[in-house]
Write a protein that holds these residues in place. Sequence first.
Motif, PDB file in Angstrom:
ATOM      1  N   SER A 111      -2.714  -0.629   7.835  1.00 36.06           N
ATOM      2  CA  SER A 111      -1.856   0.463   7.359  1.00 36.06           C
ATOM      3  C   SER A 111      -2.158   1.751   8.134  1.00 36.06           C
ATOM      4  O   SER A 111      -1.278   2.560   8.392  1.00 36.06           O
ATOM      5  N   CYS A 112      -3.413   1.906   8.525  1.00 38.94           N
ATOM      6  CA  CYS A 112      -3.805   3.098   9.290  1.00 38.94           C
ATOM      7  C   CYS A 112      -3.310   2.980  10.741  1.00 38.94           C
ATOM      8  O   CYS A 112      -2.829   3.951  11.331  1.00 38.94           O
ATOM      9  N   ALA A 113      -3.409   1.742  11.283  1.00 37.32           N
ATOM     10  CA  ALA A 113      -2.952   1.520  12.663  1.00 37.32           C
ATOM     11  C   ALA A 113      -1.445   1.727  12.783  1.00 37.32           C
ATOM     12  O   ALA A 113      -0.933   2.005  13.868  1.00 37.32           O
ATOM     13  N   ALA A 114      -0.746   1.599  11.651  1.00 38.33           N
ATOM     14  CA  ALA A 114       0.718   1.736  11.682  1.00 38.33           C
ATOM     15  C   ALA A 114       1.153   3.206  11.715  1.00 38.33           C
ATOM     16  O   ALA A 114       2.324   3.493  11.942  1.00 38.33           O
ATOM     17  N   ILE A 115       0.217   4.126  11.482  1.00 36.89           N
ATOM     18  CA  ILE A 115       0.608   5.551  11.387  1.00 36.89           C
ATOM     19  C   ILE A 115       1.311   6.053  12.652  1.00 36.89           C
ATOM     20  O   ILE A 115       2.373   6.690  12.552  1.00 36.89           O
ATOM     21  N   PRO A 116       0.788   5.780  13.862  1.00 41.86           N
ATOM     22  CA  PRO A 116       1.484   6.326  15.036  1.00 41.86           C
ATOM     23  C   PRO A 116       2.859   5.721  15.277  1.00 41.86           C
ATOM     24  O   PRO A 116       3.646   6.249  16.072  1.00 41.86           O
ATOM     25  N   GLY A 117       3.159   4.594  14.632  1.00 41.14           N
ATOM     26  CA  GLY A 117       4.481   3.976  14.796  1.00 41.14           C
ATOM     27  C   GLY A 117       4.408   2.707  15.625  1.00 41.14           C
ATOM     28  O   GLY A 117       3.416   2.450  16.307  1.00 41.14           O
ATOM     29  N   GLY A 118       5.462   1.912  15.549  1.00 44.29           N
ATOM     30  CA  GLY A 118       5.485   0.637  16.254  1.00 44.29           C
ATOM     31  C   GLY A 118       4.940  -0.479  15.375  1.00 44.29           C
ATOM     32  O   GLY A 118       4.469  -0.241  14.264  1.00 44.29           O
ATOM     33  N   ILE A 119       5.033  -1.681  15.908  1.00 45.23           N
ATOM     34  CA  ILE A 119       4.535  -2.846  15.153  1.00 45.23           C
ATOM     35  C   ILE A 119       3.194  -3.240  15.738  1.00 45.23           C
ATOM     36  O   ILE A 119       3.060  -3.415  16.947  1.00 45.23           O
TER      37      ILE A 119
ATOM     38  N   PHE B 298      -5.328  10.829  -6.407  1.00 41.16           N
ATOM     39  CA  PHE B 298      -4.608  10.769  -5.133  1.00 41.16           C
ATOM     40  C   PHE B 298      -3.132  11.128  -5.289  1.00 41.16           C
ATOM     41  O   PHE B 298      -2.537  11.722  -4.381  1.00 41.16           O
ATOM     42  N   MET B 299      -2.551  10.794  -6.432  1.00 40.56           N
ATOM     43  CA  MET B 299      -1.165  11.195  -6.652  1.00 40.56           C
ATOM     44  C   MET B 299      -1.048  12.718  -6.645  1.00 40.56           C
ATOM     45  O   MET B 299      -0.068  13.278  -6.165  1.00 40.56           O
ATOM     46  N   LYS B 300      -2.084  13.390  -7.166  1.00 37.69           N
ATOM     47  CA  LYS B 300      -2.096  14.870  -7.133  1.00 37.69           C
ATOM     48  C   LYS B 300      -2.112  15.367  -5.690  1.00 37.69           C
ATOM     49  O   LYS B 300      -1.432  16.323  -5.330  1.00 37.69           O
ATOM     50  N   LYS B 301      -2.930  14.663  -4.861  1.00 36.93           N
ATOM     51  CA  LYS B 301      -3.013  15.074  -3.450  1.00 36.93           C
ATOM     52  C   LYS B 301      -1.674  14.886  -2.731  1.00 36.93           C
ATOM     53  O   LYS B 301      -1.439  15.476  -1.681  1.00 36.93           O
ATOM     54  N   CYS B 302      -0.837  14.022  -3.273  1.00 38.49           N
ATOM     55  CA  CYS B 302       0.467  13.763  -2.629  1.00 38.49           C
ATOM     56  C   CYS B 302       1.451  14.907  -2.879  1.00 38.49           C
ATOM     57  O   CYS B 302       2.470  15.013  -2.196  1.00 38.49           O
ATOM     58  N   GLU B 303       1.124  15.752  -3.871  1.00 38.49           N
ATOM     59  CA  GLU B 303       2.116  16.763  -4.282  1.00 38.49           C
ATOM     60  C   GLU B 303       2.439  17.758  -3.172  1.00 38.49           C
ATOM     61  O   GLU B 303       3.564  18.236  -3.072  1.00 38.49           O
ATOM     62  N   ASP B 304       1.456  18.097  -2.315  1.00 40.02           N
ATOM     63  CA  ASP B 304       1.757  19.069  -1.241  1.00 40.02           C
ATOM     64  C   ASP B 304       2.225  18.378   0.044  1.00 40.02           C
ATOM     65  O   ASP B 304       2.417  19.025   1.077  1.00 40.02           O
ATOM     66  N   GLY B 305       2.382  17.066  -0.015  1.00 43.53           N
ATOM     67  CA  GLY B 305       2.929  16.334   1.138  1.00 43.53           C
ATOM     68  C   GLY B 305       1.890  15.924   2.166  1.00 43.53           C
ATOM     69  O   GLY B 305       2.232  15.256   3.151  1.00 43.53           O
ATOM     70  N   SER B 306       0.624  16.299   1.979  1.00 41.78           N
ATOM     71  CA  SER B 306      -0.384  15.930   2.979  1.00 41.78           C
ATOM     72  C   SER B 306      -0.727  14.432   2.886  1.00 41.78           C
ATOM     73  O   SER B 306      -1.077  13.800   3.874  1.00 41.78           O
ATOM     74  N   TRP B 307      -0.628  13.888   1.687  1.00 42.36           N
ATOM     75  CA  TRP B 307      -0.862  12.456   1.486  1.00 42.36           C
ATOM     76  C   TRP B 307       0.417  11.813   0.965  1.00 42.36           C
ATOM     77  O   TRP B 307       1.234  12.473   0.321  1.00 42.36           O
ATOM     78  N   GLU B 308       0.550  10.518   1.263  1.00 43.09           N
ATOM     79  CA  GLU B 308       1.666   9.786   0.643  1.00 43.09           C
ATOM     80  C   GLU B 308       1.176   8.423   0.176  1.00 43.09           C
ATOM     81  O   GLU B 308       0.300   7.811   0.792  1.00 43.09           O
ATOM     82  N   ARG B 309       1.750   7.991  -0.936  1.00 42.39           N
ATOM     83  CA  ARG B 309       1.441   6.650  -1.438  1.00 42.39           C
ATOM     84  C   ARG B 309       2.367   5.669  -0.738  1.00 42.39           C
ATOM     85  O   ARG B 309       3.572   5.895  -0.668  1.00 42.39           O
ATOM     86  N   LEU B 310       1.782   4.595  -0.195  1.00 50.37           N
ATOM     87  CA  LEU B 310       2.614   3.610   0.486  1.00 50.37           C
ATOM     88  C   LEU B 310       3.102   2.574  -0.525  1.00 50.37           C
ATOM     89  O   LEU B 310       2.288   1.900  -1.160  1.00 50.37           O
TER      90      LEU B 310
ATOM     91  N   LYS C 296      -4.587  10.969  10.408  1.00 58.77           N
ATOM     92  CA  LYS C 296      -4.619   9.566  10.856  1.00 58.77           C
ATOM     93  C   LYS C 296      -5.663   8.752  10.100  1.00 58.77           C
ATOM     94  O   LYS C 296      -6.532   8.097  10.684  1.00 58.77           O
ATOM     95  N   ARG C 297      -5.564   8.833   8.789  1.00 61.38           N
ATOM     96  CA  ARG C 297      -6.470   8.024   7.978  1.00 61.38           C
ATOM     97  C   ARG C 297      -5.776   7.554   6.706  1.00 61.38           C
ATOM     98  O   ARG C 297      -4.767   8.134   6.274  1.00 61.38           O
ATOM     99  N   THR C 298      -6.301   6.485   6.150  1.00 63.14           N
ATOM    100  CA  THR C 298      -5.772   5.982   4.883  1.00 63.14           C
ATOM    101  C   THR C 298      -6.926   5.743   3.921  1.00 63.14           C
ATOM    102  O   THR C 298      -8.079   5.562   4.335  1.00 63.14           O
TER     103      THR C 298
ATOM    104  N   TYR D 248      -4.136  -3.261  -5.519  1.00 61.06           N
ATOM    105  CA  TYR D 248      -4.496  -2.183  -4.589  1.00 61.06           C
ATOM    106  C   TYR D 248      -3.333  -1.233  -4.374  1.00 61.06           C
ATOM    107  O   TYR D 248      -2.170  -1.564  -4.618  1.00 61.06           O
ATOM    108  N   VAL D 249      -3.713  -0.063  -3.934  1.00 53.19           N
ATOM    109  CA  VAL D 249      -2.728   0.936  -3.528  1.00 53.19           C
ATOM    110  C   VAL D 249      -3.315   1.667  -2.319  1.00 53.19           C
ATOM    111  O   VAL D 249      -4.525   1.885  -2.242  1.00 53.19           O
ATOM    112  N   ILE D 250      -2.434   1.980  -1.373  1.00 57.45           N
ATOM    113  CA  ILE D 250      -2.901   2.668  -0.157  1.00 57.45           C
ATOM    114  C   ILE D 250      -2.245   4.045  -0.083  1.00 57.45           C
ATOM    115  O   ILE D 250      -1.028   4.175  -0.271  1.00 57.45           O
ATOM    116  N   PHE D 251      -3.074   5.045   0.180  1.00 57.65           N
ATOM    117  CA  PHE D 251      -2.587   6.406   0.413  1.00 57.65           C
ATOM    118  C   PHE D 251      -2.829   6.730   1.885  1.00 57.65           C
ATOM    119  O   PHE D 251      -3.873   6.381   2.438  1.00 57.65           O
TER     120      PHE D 251
END
Length: 240
Positions: A166-174, A64-76, A132-134, A123-126
Amino acid sequence: MLRSCTAGLRSLWALCGRREGAPRLSTDLPPAPRLFSTEKVIHKDWSLPNPSWSKDFKLLFDQFMKKCEDGSWERLPSYKHRSTQKSEDFKTYFLEPKLVKEERVSQVQLFTRGFEDGLGFEYVIFSNNDEKRTVCLFQGGPYLQGIPGFLHGGAMATMIDTALGSCAAIPGGIVMTANLNINFKRPVPICSVVVINSQLDKLEGRKLFLSCNVRSVDEKTLYSEATGLFIKLDPEKSLT
Ligand SMILES: CCCCCCCCCC(=O)SCCNC(=O)CCNC(=O)[C@H](O)C(C)(C)COP(=O)(O)OP(=O)(O)OC[C@H]1O[C@@H](n2cnc3c(N)ncnc32)[C@H](O)[C@@H]1OP(=O)(O)O
Protein backbone atom coordinates in the motif's frame (compact mmCIF):
# COMPACT_ATOMS: atom_id res chain seq x y z
CA MET A 1 -29.95 -24.51 -11.75
CA LEU A 2 -29.60 -20.84 -12.60
CA ARG A 3 -33.17 -20.15 -11.46
CA SER A 4 -32.76 -21.94 -8.13
CA CYS A 5 -29.49 -20.08 -7.50
CA THR A 6 -31.23 -16.75 -8.21
CA ALA A 7 -34.11 -17.64 -5.93
CA GLY A 8 -31.64 -18.64 -3.22
CA LEU A 9 -29.83 -15.32 -3.39
CA ARG A 10 -33.12 -13.38 -3.42
CA SER A 11 -34.34 -15.16 -0.29
CA LEU A 12 -30.97 -14.54 1.38
CA TRP A 13 -31.32 -10.81 0.73
CA ALA A 14 -34.90 -10.95 1.95
CA LEU A 15 -33.55 -12.40 5.19
CA CYS A 16 -31.07 -9.55 5.37
CA GLY A 17 -34.00 -7.14 5.24
CA ARG A 18 -33.07 -5.54 1.93
CA ARG A 19 -35.86 -3.32 0.62
CA GLU A 20 -37.13 -3.90 -2.89
CA GLY A 21 -35.35 -1.48 -5.21
CA ALA A 22 -32.71 -0.55 -2.62
CA PRO A 23 -29.07 -0.79 -3.69
CA ARG A 24 -27.61 -4.24 -3.23
CA LEU A 25 -25.03 -4.50 -0.47
CA SER A 26 -22.25 -6.81 -1.56
CA THR A 27 -20.78 -8.75 1.36
CA ASP A 28 -19.82 -12.38 0.98
CA LEU A 29 -21.63 -12.88 -2.27
CA PRO A 30 -19.61 -12.88 -5.46
CA PRO A 31 -20.76 -10.37 -8.05
CA ALA A 32 -23.38 -11.64 -10.45
CA PRO A 33 -23.52 -8.98 -13.15
CA ARG A 34 -25.45 -11.04 -15.66
CA LEU A 35 -28.28 -11.66 -13.18
CA PHE A 36 -28.55 -8.20 -11.64
CA SER A 37 -27.00 -5.89 -14.18
CA THR A 38 -29.66 -3.19 -13.72
CA GLU A 39 -29.17 -2.94 -9.95
CA LYS A 40 -26.81 -0.47 -8.37
CA VAL A 41 -24.27 -2.41 -6.31
CA ILE A 42 -22.78 -0.87 -3.18
CA HIS A 43 -19.67 -2.80 -2.22
CA LYS A 44 -18.95 -3.27 1.45
CA ASP A 45 -15.83 -1.52 2.67
CA TRP A 46 -14.09 -4.09 4.89
CA SER A 47 -11.72 -1.62 6.51
CA LEU A 48 -14.42 -0.21 8.78
CA PRO A 49 -14.95 -1.35 12.40
CA ASN A 50 -17.03 -4.45 13.09
CA PRO A 51 -18.00 -6.03 16.43
CA SER A 52 -14.90 -8.26 16.43
CA TRP A 53 -12.58 -5.27 16.75
CA SER A 54 -11.07 -4.96 20.22
CA LYS A 55 -11.25 -1.79 22.30
CA ASP A 56 -7.59 -1.02 21.47
CA PHE A 57 -8.29 -1.44 17.77
CA LYS A 58 -11.30 0.91 17.84
CA LEU A 59 -9.42 3.50 19.88
CA LEU A 60 -6.51 3.55 17.44
CA PHE A 61 -8.92 3.61 14.51
CA ASP A 62 -10.65 6.68 15.99
CA GLN A 63 -7.30 8.40 16.56
CA PHE A 64 -6.31 7.92 12.93
CA MET A 65 -9.73 8.98 11.69
CA LYS A 66 -9.13 12.26 13.56
CA LYS A 67 -5.82 12.64 11.75
CA CYS A 68 -7.71 12.29 8.46
CA GLU A 69 -9.78 15.39 9.18
CA ASP A 70 -7.14 17.87 7.93
CA GLY A 71 -6.44 15.77 4.83
CA SER A 72 -2.88 14.80 5.77
CA TRP A 73 -3.93 11.17 6.26
CA GLU A 74 -6.49 9.09 4.43
CA ARG A 75 -8.11 5.78 5.22
CA LEU A 76 -7.77 3.34 2.36
CA PRO A 77 -11.03 1.53 1.65
CA SER A 78 -10.77 -2.22 1.11
CA TYR A 79 -13.07 -4.42 -0.96
CA LYS A 80 -13.43 -8.15 -1.40
CA HIS A 81 -14.58 -8.12 -4.98
CA ARG A 82 -14.70 -4.62 -6.38
CA SER A 83 -12.62 -3.89 -9.44
CA THR A 84 -10.62 -0.75 -8.94
CA GLN A 85 -9.17 1.25 -11.82
CA LYS A 86 -5.80 -0.28 -10.95
CA SER A 87 -7.07 -3.85 -11.19
CA GLU A 88 -8.73 -3.04 -14.52
CA ASP A 89 -5.46 -1.54 -15.80
CA PHE A 90 -3.64 -4.63 -14.58
CA LYS A 91 -5.97 -6.91 -16.55
CA THR A 92 -5.69 -4.74 -19.64
CA TYR A 93 -1.93 -4.53 -19.72
CA PHE A 94 -0.60 -7.62 -17.98
CA LEU A 95 -3.13 -10.44 -18.02
CA GLU A 96 -3.37 -12.75 -21.01
CA PRO A 97 -7.06 -13.55 -21.60
CA LYS A 98 -6.25 -17.23 -22.15
CA LEU A 99 -5.00 -17.43 -18.54
CA VAL A 100 -8.37 -16.31 -17.16
CA LYS A 101 -10.73 -19.24 -16.63
CA GLU A 102 -14.25 -17.87 -17.06
CA GLU A 103 -15.78 -20.24 -14.48
CA ARG A 104 -13.34 -19.00 -11.85
CA VAL A 105 -13.97 -15.27 -12.35
CA SER A 106 -17.00 -15.14 -10.08
CA GLN A 107 -15.03 -16.78 -7.25
CA VAL A 108 -12.20 -14.26 -7.24
CA GLN A 109 -11.76 -12.28 -4.05
CA LEU A 110 -9.02 -10.53 -2.16
CA PHE A 111 -7.05 -13.12 -0.16
CA THR A 112 -6.96 -11.06 3.05
CA ARG A 113 -10.73 -10.47 2.98
CA GLY A 114 -11.78 -14.09 2.59
CA PHE A 115 -12.70 -14.70 6.24
CA GLU A 116 -15.77 -14.07 8.36
CA ASP A 117 -15.61 -11.05 10.69
CA GLY A 118 -12.95 -11.51 13.35
CA LEU A 119 -11.64 -14.89 12.22
CA GLY A 120 -8.89 -13.84 9.86
CA PHE A 121 -7.31 -10.57 8.81
CA GLU A 122 -8.98 -7.57 10.43
CA TYR A 123 -7.09 -4.49 9.29
CA VAL A 124 -7.26 -0.95 8.11
CA ILE A 125 -4.55 1.06 6.37
CA PHE A 126 -4.04 4.80 6.69
CA SER A 127 -1.85 6.56 4.17
CA ASN A 128 0.12 9.79 4.37
CA ASN A 129 1.01 10.55 0.77
CA ASP A 130 3.21 13.59 1.49
CA GLU A 131 5.35 11.64 3.94
CA LYS A 132 5.19 8.52 1.78
CA ARG A 133 4.24 6.28 4.63
CA THR A 134 1.34 4.13 5.75
CA VAL A 135 0.13 2.80 9.07
CA CYS A 136 -1.67 -0.52 9.12
CA LEU A 137 -3.69 -1.50 12.21
CA PHE A 138 -4.01 -5.28 12.25
CA GLN A 139 -5.81 -7.76 14.47
CA GLY A 140 -5.11 -11.37 13.47
CA GLY A 141 -7.94 -13.78 14.27
CA PRO A 142 -8.01 -17.42 15.39
CA TYR A 143 -7.92 -18.88 11.86
CA LEU A 144 -4.43 -17.44 11.44
CA GLN A 145 -2.80 -19.52 14.16
CA GLY A 146 0.64 -21.05 13.71
CA ILE A 147 2.36 -22.07 16.95
CA PRO A 148 -0.49 -22.48 19.51
CA GLY A 149 -1.66 -19.09 20.72
CA PHE A 150 0.32 -17.13 18.15
CA LEU A 151 -0.07 -15.91 14.59
CA HIS A 152 1.33 -17.97 11.72
CA GLY A 153 4.45 -16.32 10.28
CA GLY A 154 2.93 -16.54 6.81
CA ALA A 155 -0.10 -14.58 7.99
CA MET A 156 2.20 -11.91 9.40
CA ALA A 157 4.17 -11.91 6.14
CA THR A 158 0.92 -11.44 4.22
CA MET A 159 0.02 -8.38 6.24
CA ILE A 160 3.55 -6.98 5.95
CA ASP A 161 3.42 -7.47 2.16
CA THR A 162 0.01 -5.77 2.06
CA ALA A 163 1.16 -2.87 4.24
CA LEU A 164 4.37 -2.34 2.26
CA GLY A 165 2.42 -2.73 -1.00
CA SER A 166 0.00 0.00 0.00
CA CYS A 167 2.96 2.30 0.69
CA ALA A 168 4.69 1.35 -2.58
CA ALA A 169 1.49 2.31 -4.40
CA ILE A 170 1.67 5.94 -3.18
CA PRO A 171 3.78 7.30 -6.08
CA GLY A 172 1.36 5.71 -8.57
CA GLY A 173 1.46 2.88 -11.07
CA ILE A 174 1.01 -0.83 -10.53
CA VAL A 175 3.62 -2.45 -8.31
CA MET A 176 4.51 -6.02 -7.43
CA THR A 177 6.66 -7.43 -4.67
CA ALA A 178 10.03 -8.60 -5.97
CA ASN A 179 11.71 -9.18 -2.62
CA LEU A 180 10.47 -9.37 0.96
CA ASN A 181 12.82 -9.80 3.88
CA ILE A 182 11.40 -10.27 7.38
CA ASN A 183 13.04 -10.60 10.77
CA PHE A 184 10.57 -12.16 13.19
CA LYS A 185 11.65 -10.97 16.63
CA ARG A 186 8.72 -11.89 18.88
CA PRO A 187 5.64 -14.05 18.22
CA VAL A 188 2.39 -12.12 17.86
CA PRO A 189 -0.43 -13.34 20.16
CA ILE A 190 -3.64 -14.32 18.36
CA CYS A 191 -6.31 -11.57 18.49
CA SER A 192 -3.87 -8.91 19.67
CA VAL A 193 -3.60 -5.64 17.77
CA VAL A 194 -0.35 -4.65 16.11
CA VAL A 195 0.69 -1.52 14.27
CA ILE A 196 2.67 -1.80 11.03
CA ASN A 197 4.52 1.41 10.20
CA SER A 198 5.75 1.40 6.59
CA GLN A 199 7.75 3.94 4.68
CA LEU A 200 9.14 4.43 1.21
CA ASP A 201 12.90 4.76 1.67
CA LYS A 202 14.11 5.10 -1.91
CA LEU A 203 12.80 5.27 -5.45
CA GLU A 204 15.24 4.24 -8.18
CA GLY A 205 13.70 4.07 -11.64
CA ARG A 206 11.03 1.36 -11.41
CA LYS A 207 12.42 0.05 -8.11
CA LEU A 208 10.83 1.06 -4.82
CA PHE A 209 12.68 0.24 -1.60
CA LEU A 210 10.54 0.11 1.52
CA SER A 211 10.82 -0.82 5.16
CA CYS A 212 8.45 -1.38 8.03
CA ASN A 213 8.24 -2.43 11.64
CA VAL A 214 5.50 -4.25 13.50
CA ARG A 215 4.88 -3.13 17.08
CA SER A 216 2.39 -3.60 19.87
CA VAL A 217 -0.12 -0.81 20.46
CA ASP A 218 1.89 0.48 23.47
CA GLU A 219 5.01 0.37 21.21
CA LYS A 220 6.91 -1.61 23.87
CA THR A 221 7.16 -4.80 21.85
CA LEU A 222 8.89 -4.94 18.49
CA TYR A 223 7.45 -8.02 16.77
CA SER A 224 9.05 -7.80 13.34
CA GLU A 225 11.08 -5.67 11.02
CA ALA A 226 11.01 -6.01 7.27
CA THR A 227 12.30 -4.55 4.04
CA GLY A 228 10.74 -4.94 0.64
CA LEU A 229 11.62 -4.25 -2.96
CA PHE A 230 8.66 -3.48 -5.17
CA ILE A 231 8.85 -3.04 -8.94
CA LYS A 232 6.61 -0.71 -10.86
CA LEU A 233 5.34 -2.78 -13.76
CA ASP A 234 6.30 -1.78 -17.26
CA PRO A 235 3.25 -1.90 -19.58
CA GLU A 236 5.61 -2.77 -22.43
CA LYS A 237 6.71 -5.99 -20.71
CA SER A 238 4.67 -9.16 -20.40
CA LEU A 239 4.40 -10.80 -16.98
CA THR A 240 4.09 -14.26 -18.43
C1 LIG B 1 -4.20 -1.25 -1.18
C2 LIG B 1 -4.19 -2.72 -1.45
C3 LIG B 1 -2.81 -3.20 -1.38
C4 LIG B 1 -2.75 -4.64 -1.71
C5 LIG B 1 -1.32 -4.97 -1.68
C6 LIG B 1 -1.13 -6.37 -1.96
C7 LIG B 1 0.34 -6.57 -2.04
C8 LIG B 1 0.59 -7.88 -2.65
C9 LIG B 1 1.77 -7.75 -3.52
C10 LIG B 1 2.14 -9.09 -4.01
O1 LIG B 1 2.13 -10.03 -3.28
S1 LIG B 1 2.61 -9.24 -5.62
C11 LIG B 1 2.76 -11.02 -5.80
C12 LIG B 1 4.14 -11.52 -5.51
N1 LIG B 1 5.08 -11.03 -6.49
C13 LIG B 1 5.19 -11.59 -7.68
O2 LIG B 1 4.54 -12.55 -8.03
C14 LIG B 1 6.20 -10.96 -8.60
C15 LIG B 1 6.90 -12.00 -9.48
N2 LIG B 1 8.01 -11.32 -10.19
C16 LIG B 1 7.77 -10.71 -11.37
O3 LIG B 1 6.69 -10.80 -11.96
C17 LIG B 1 8.88 -9.90 -11.93
O4 LIG B 1 10.11 -10.36 -11.45
C18 LIG B 1 8.73 -8.38 -11.57
C19 LIG B 1 7.44 -7.86 -12.18
C20 LIG B 1 8.73 -8.15 -10.06
C21 LIG B 1 9.91 -7.62 -12.18
O5 LIG B 1 9.97 -7.95 -13.53
P1 LIG B 1 10.32 -6.83 -14.61
O6 LIG B 1 10.62 -7.58 -15.86
O7 LIG B 1 9.30 -5.77 -14.67
O8 LIG B 1 11.63 -6.15 -14.02
P2 LIG B 1 13.15 -6.56 -14.29
O9 LIG B 1 13.40 -8.00 -14.10
O10 LIG B 1 13.58 -5.92 -15.58
O11 LIG B 1 13.86 -5.78 -13.10
C22 LIG B 1 13.74 -4.37 -12.98
C23 LIG B 1 14.81 -3.95 -11.99
O12 LIG B 1 14.50 -4.55 -10.72
C24 LIG B 1 15.57 -5.40 -10.30
N3 LIG B 1 14.98 -6.58 -9.66
C25 LIG B 1 13.93 -7.30 -10.07
N4 LIG B 1 13.66 -8.30 -9.23
C26 LIG B 1 14.57 -8.20 -8.24
C27 LIG B 1 14.82 -8.94 -7.06
N5 LIG B 1 14.05 -9.97 -6.72
N6 LIG B 1 15.83 -8.55 -6.26
C28 LIG B 1 16.61 -7.47 -6.61
N7 LIG B 1 16.41 -6.73 -7.72
C29 LIG B 1 15.41 -7.10 -8.51
C30 LIG B 1 16.28 -5.78 -11.60
O13 LIG B 1 17.63 -6.14 -11.34
C31 LIG B 1 16.20 -4.48 -12.35
O14 LIG B 1 17.13 -3.57 -11.81
P3 LIG B 1 17.84 -2.45 -12.73
O15 LIG B 1 16.72 -1.59 -13.27
O16 LIG B 1 18.76 -1.73 -11.80
O17 LIG B 1 18.56 -3.21 -13.81
